[in-house]
Design an enzyme around this catalytic site. Structure first.
Site, PDB file in Angstrom:
ATOM      1  N   GLU A 284      22.911  66.519  29.275  1.00 18.00           N
ATOM      2  CA  GLU A 284      21.560  66.081  28.897  1.00 18.00           C
ATOM      3  C   GLU A 284      21.317  64.629  29.302  1.00 18.00           C
ATOM      4  OE1 GLU A 284      21.400  67.212  24.698  1.00 18.00           O
ATOM      5  OE2 GLU A 284      20.684  69.191  25.281  1.00 18.00           O
TER       6      GLU A 284
ATOM      7  N   ASP B 196      23.239  76.698  21.685  1.00 20.79           N
ATOM      8  CA  ASP B 196      23.029  75.474  20.920  1.00 20.79           C
ATOM      9  C   ASP B 196      22.676  75.758  19.460  1.00 20.79           C
ATOM     10  OD1 ASP B 196      22.767  72.850  20.288  1.00 20.79           O
ATOM     11  OD2 ASP B 196      20.885  72.521  21.332  1.00 20.79           O
TER      12      ASP B 196
ATOM     13  N   GLU C 169      19.117  72.044  12.362  1.00 21.31           N
ATOM     14  CA  GLU C 169      18.176  71.851  13.465  1.00 21.31           C
ATOM     15  C   GLU C 169      17.367  73.110  13.777  1.00 21.31           C
ATOM     16  OE1 GLU C 169      20.017  70.494  17.077  1.00 21.31           O
ATOM     17  OE2 GLU C 169      18.133  70.559  18.197  1.00 21.31           O
TER      18      GLU C 169
HETATM   19  C1  GCU Z   1      21.113  69.686  20.868  1.00 13.44           C
HETATM   20  C2  GCU Z   1      20.225  68.755  20.132  1.00 13.44           C
HETATM   21  C3  GCU Z   1      20.316  67.356  20.687  1.00 13.44           C
HETATM   22  C4  GCU Z   1      21.769  66.930  20.767  1.00 13.44           C
HETATM   23  C5  GCU Z   1      22.562  67.940  21.568  1.00 13.44           C
HETATM   24  C6  GCU Z   1      24.063  67.674  21.561  1.00 13.44           C
HETATM   25  O1  GCU Z   1      20.606  69.923  22.148  1.00 13.44           O
HETATM   26  O2  GCU Z   1      18.910  69.214  20.183  1.00 13.44           O
HETATM   27  O3  GCU Z   1      19.583  66.511  19.842  1.00 13.44           O
HETATM   28  O4  GCU Z   1      21.894  65.679  21.339  1.00 13.44           O
HETATM   29  O5  GCU Z   1      22.404  69.193  20.981  1.00 13.44           O
HETATM   30  O6  GCU Z   1      24.758  68.371  20.857  1.00 13.44           O
HETATM   31  O7  GCU Z   1      24.529  66.795  22.248  1.00 13.44           O
END
Ligand code: GCU
Length: 688
Positions: free
Chosen positions: A295, A374, A402
Site C-alpha cells: 500500500e 483483509d 474495521e
Molecule cells: C487495511 C487497512 C489499512 C491498514 C492495512 C494494513 O488495508 O484498511 O488501514 O493500513 O490494512 O494492515 O497494513
C-alpha cells in the site's frame, strides 16, 4: 467513576458472599521472594484485588522477610530450598513465562499457604492474575494445583496509533499514547492498559502504526529516547516488551543517506547503529515491526531486492541485542486491473513469500493476516500458513472492528478466531492447525505467536462499545491458550466484567455468541466481502470497491456473482491449499456455502447446500439479520436496572444504532440484487 474503565479487572466485594471470608484468610499475607520490578507489580496487583474483593488489606512482607502464611510469589530456581523441593514436580513442567499455583500444607498448627511460582518474573505475574481470576469468579482457592504454560512465545498487540493522536481504524476515541506529535505526558492510562494486557497474558506491544508517517519515523532516533524509555518501563513492569513499527526508508528519511537499499553497506551500518542506540537506552526493547512494499509503503522492491534481503538486513542489526524483526506479509498489488482475471489479490502473499521459505534469518517472523484479503467478516484462512515450513510465522488478527461494525455494531470475534486457529491446513499431515503453525509447534520453529490490531482508544470504556471489551479479553486468552473453548472465555469475561447475576450472564452470552453470525447475515453473503463504503469501510455500498481502482471485486452482474478462484477457469487461488482443501474449495459442489462466492462465480439461481438459491439466501439472510439485530437490542433492554446505568445506556445506544443500520444494510443489499437479477423474493417481502 468512568463507565467501563476497569473492564474485566473489576473487583466487587458484595457478590462473593461466603467465599469472601475464605479468600481473606487464605490471602491474609503476601510475600514476594525477590524484589524485581515485575514481582513488585505482582504483589501490588494481588494486594489490590484481595483488598477490594475481601474488604481486608493483606499484610505485605518486605523481602527478604517472609510471612509464614498467605501467598508466596516467586520465580523457579530462586526460591528457598524448601519451596524448591515442595514444588519441584510442577516447576519441572514449566518453561519461561509459565507458572504454577499450589496449595502447600502449613507446618503443624499453621494455615496452608499458596505458592505462585513463575518460570520467570512475568510467569509469576500471570500466576497472580490467574489467582485473581479465580477469586473474581467466586472459585475456591483452597486446594490449588494449577500448572500453566503459554502456547505462544509472542502474544502481541499492534497499536495503529499515530503521533498526532489519531488511530488508524480506531473506533474508540483518540490515542492513549500520543497527542500533537508527542507522547502524552501522563502515562497513567498507559499503565492501566498494560495491566489489562498483562492480565490476559500479552507480552509484547508495537506502540505505533504500521504505516509509519513523518514524525513517527523519528521514533527510532534520539529525539524520543526518554519517552520511549518511559513507555518501556511502564510496560516492562507488567512483563511486556515494546516494539516499534519502522519506516523501511528511514536511512533516507532521517539518516541523511541517499539509499535504503538493504544490501548497501552504509545502510546496514546505519541500522546497526540505530539498534545499538535503542538498546543502550532500552535493554528490553523487543524489535521492529515492518510493513514494506505494501500500500505505497517503501520497501526492498525499490532496489530490486526481495523481502528476505530487507528483513534479514534489519535482523542483522537487531540480532546482537536479542531483538527480532516482525515482517508483515500484507503485500499485494492494490491497483489490480479488473480485465486481468488471473491476477488475484488473494494469491499475493503466498506468491510473494513461499519462494523465500528458508531464506529468512532466525530472528525474523513473518506476520500473516488470518485471511488472504483483509479482515473481512468471512474469509478462508490464508494459505500462506500452509506454504512455509522453514520460516517463523505469526498470525495477525484484527480486534479493532474495521470491517465488522466499527464498534458501533456488536460483533464478538472469538468464534471467528477459533475457526481460524482450529483450521487444519494439512501442511504436515493431519493436525497441522493454524494454532500449531503459528506457535511454531508444527515445524519446530524457534519463534512464533499471534499479534492483533488493538481496539482501544481513550474512550472511558476503552473500546467504544463496551461489549467490544470482550474481544480484547478473548484475544489475550486465546494467545495464551488457543484451545480454550469460546464459551468459557465468554463466561469468564461476563462474570469478571458484569458480575455474577446469572440472568445477566445468559442474556449477554447469547448476544455475544449470536453477534458475528448476525453481522455476517445482513452484510456480506456467502463469503463475498467488500460491499462496504470505500475508504472508511462503514455501511453498505455494493459497488463501492467494484468500480474503484483498488482491485477488490465481487463481479456481480445481471447473471451472477462471485470470484472464480478455481484452478481450471479461475485465478487458480484454490491450488494454494493442501488437499483436501484444494479439492473442496475448487468444487462448487463441495465448497462450504459460507465461502461459495469467495471461490466461485455462480448464477443467482445456483442451489446451495442449504437447498436455497443464492438469490433467495441473500434475501432471507438480510431480512433475518435485520430482525435479529433488533432482537439483540430488545434482549439487552431486559437488563435495565441490573447493570450500572451508564454502562447499560451506552450499550443500548449502540445496539439501537446497530438495529437501524442493519435495516439500511438489508435494504441496500436486497434492492441491489433484486434489480440486478430481476428475480423476485419467494415470500414477496418489501424490496425497494
Ligand atoms: C487495511 C487497512 C489499512 C491498514 C492495512 C494494513 O488495508 O484498511 O488501514 O493500513 O490494512 O494492515 O497494513
Amino acid at each position: 467513576k468512568r463507565t467501563g474503565y476497569e473492564a474485566w479487572l473489576r473487583y466487587e466485594a458484595a457478590q462473593y458472599g461466603i467465599v469472601r471470608e475464605a479468600y481473606a484468610s487464605q490471602c491474609s499475607a503476601i510475600s514476594a521472594l525477590g524484589s524485581s520490578k515485575v514481582l513488585v507489580t505482582a504483589v501490588q496487583e494481588l494486594a489490590e484485588a484481595v483488598g477490594a474483593i475481601t474488604g481486608q488489606q493483606p499484610k505485605i512482607a518486605a523481602p527478604p522477610e517472609r510471612l509464614s502464611s498467605g501467598v508466596l510469589i516467586g520465580v523457579k530456581g530462586m526460591l528457598d530450598p524448601e519451596l524448591e523441593r515442595l514444588t519441584a514436580d510442577d516447576t519441572a513442567q514449566i518453561g519461561d513465562e509459565g507458572y504454577l499455583l499450589r496449595t502447600l500444607p502449613g507446618a503443624a498448627g499453621e494455615a496452608d499457604r499458596i505458592a505462585v511460582v513463575g518460570g520467570s518474573e512475568a510467569g509469576a505475574l500471570y500466576g497472580v492474575f490467574h489467582l485473581i481470576r479465580l477469586m473474581q469468579q467466586g472459585e475456591p482457592i483452597n486446594a490449588l494445583r494449577v500448572v500453566e504454560q503459554p502456547a505462544n512465545g509472542l502474544r502481541m498487540i499492534n497499536q495503529w496509533d499515530n503521533m498526532d493522536g489519531s488511530i488508524e481504524r480506531g473506533y474508540a476515541g483518540k490515542s492513549i499514547f500520543y497527542r500533537e506529535g508527542k507522547f502524552t505526558e501522563d502515562f497513567e492510562r498507559v499503565r492501566d492498559y498494560a495491566r489489562l494486557l498483562a492480565s490476559v497474558g500479552i507480552n509484547a506491544i508495537a506502540i505505533n502504526n504500521v504505516n509509519v508517517h513523518r514524525v513517527e519515523t523519528k521514533l527510532i532516533t534520539e529525539a524520543f529516547e526518554s519517552e520511549l524509555k518511559k513507555a518501556a518501563d511502564v510496560f516492562g513492569a507488567y512483563g511486556i516488551r515494546i516494539f516499534l513499527s519502522v519506516n523501511f526508508a528511514s536511512p533516507i528519511a532521517v539518516g541523511g543517506l541517499t539509499t535504503a537499499d538493504p544490501l548497501d553497506s552504509s545502510v546496514r551500518s546505519w541500522w546497526a547503529d540505530r539498534a545499538a542506540v535503542l538498546y543502550r537506552a532500552i535493554p528490553e526493547f523487543g524489535g521492529f515491526l515492518v510493513k514494506a512494499d505494501s500500500e505505497f509503503r517503501p520497501g526492498p522492491f525499490t532496489y530490486g531486492r526481495d523481502h528476505a534481503d530487507g528483513a534479514n538486513m534489519l535482523a542483522e542489526a537487531l540480532a546482537p541485542h536479542g531483538g527480532i524483526v516482525i515482517w508483515r506479509c500484507f503485500v499485494y498489488n492494490c491497483l489490480q486491473d479488473w480485465r486481468d482475471r488471473r491476477t488475484d489479490r488473494a494469491k499475493a502473499a503466498y506468491d510473494h513469500f513461499t519462494p523465500l521459505d528458508g531464506n529468512f534469518a532466525d530472528n525474523v517472523i513473518l506476520q500473516i493476516k488470518n485471511g488472504p484479503m483483509d479482515f473481512q467478516v468471512r474469509e478462508p484462512v490464508s494459505p500462506l500458513f500452509g506454504g512455509l515450513s522453514r520460516t517463523n510465522q505469526m498470525l495477525e488478527l484484527q480486534i479493532t472492528q474495521e470491517y465488522t461494525g466499527q464498534q458501533k455494531h456488536v460483533c464478538y470475534l472469538v468464534p471467528l478466531w477459533k475457526e481460524v486457529l482450529d483450521f487444519d491446513t494439512h501442511a504436515a499431515g493431519e493436525g497441522s492447525t493454524i494454532a500449531k503453525i503459528a506457535s511454531g509447534a508444527v515445524h519446530n520453529r524457534p519463534l512464533g505467536g499471534i499479534a492483533a490490531v488493538s481496539n482501544i482508544g481513550d474512550d472511558d470504556c476503552w473500546t467504544g462499545h463496551p461489549l467490544a471489551q470482550a474481544n480484547l479479553y478473548g484475544y489475550g486468552r486465546l494467545t495464551w491458550n488457543p484451545a480454550l473453548p469460546a464459551e468459557q472465555i465468554t463466561k469468564e469475561w461476563i462474570r469478571r466484567t458484569l458480575g455474577g447475576d446469572p440472568s445477566v450472564g445468559e442474556v449477554v452470552e447469547d448476544i455475544l455468541h449470536r453477534s458475528w453470525g448476525i453481522y455476517e447475515s445482513y452484510t456480506s453473503p456467502l463469503g463475498v466481502g467488500w460491499m462496504v463504503n470505500p475508504g472508511h469501510h462503514y455501511g453498505p455500498n455494493v459497488d463501492g470497491y467494484e468500480y474503484s481502482k483498488w482491485g477488490t471485486y465481487h463481479f456481480a452482474d445481471c447473471h451472477g456473482i462471485g470470484v472464480d478462484r478455481t484452478i481450471g477457469t479461475g485465478t487458480g487461488y484454490a491450488a494454494q491449499y493442501h488437499s483436501p482443501w484444494r479439492e473442496t474449495y475448487n468444487s462448487a459442489e463441495l465448497c462450504p456455502d459460507e465461502l461459495l462466492l469467495f471461490f466461485h462465480h455462480v448464477p443467482y439461481t445456483h442451489a446451495l447446500k442449504s437447498g436455497k438459491t443464492v438469490i433467495q439466501h441473500i434475501y432471507d439472510t438480510h431480512f433475518a439479520g435485520a430482525e435479529e439485530a433488533l432482537e439483540l437490542l430488545e434482549s439487552w433492554q431486559t437488563l435495565e436496572g441490573k447493570l450500572e446505568n451508564g454502562y447499560f445506556r451506552l450499550a443500548a445506544a449502540r445496539l439501537r444504532e446497530q438495529s437501524e443500520h442493519a435495516k439500511e444494510w438489508r435494504d441496500v443489499i436486497n434492492t441491489y440484487f433484486y434489480r440486478k437479477s430481476g428475480i423476485a423474493d419467494a415470500y414477496g417481502r418489501l424490496i425497494y
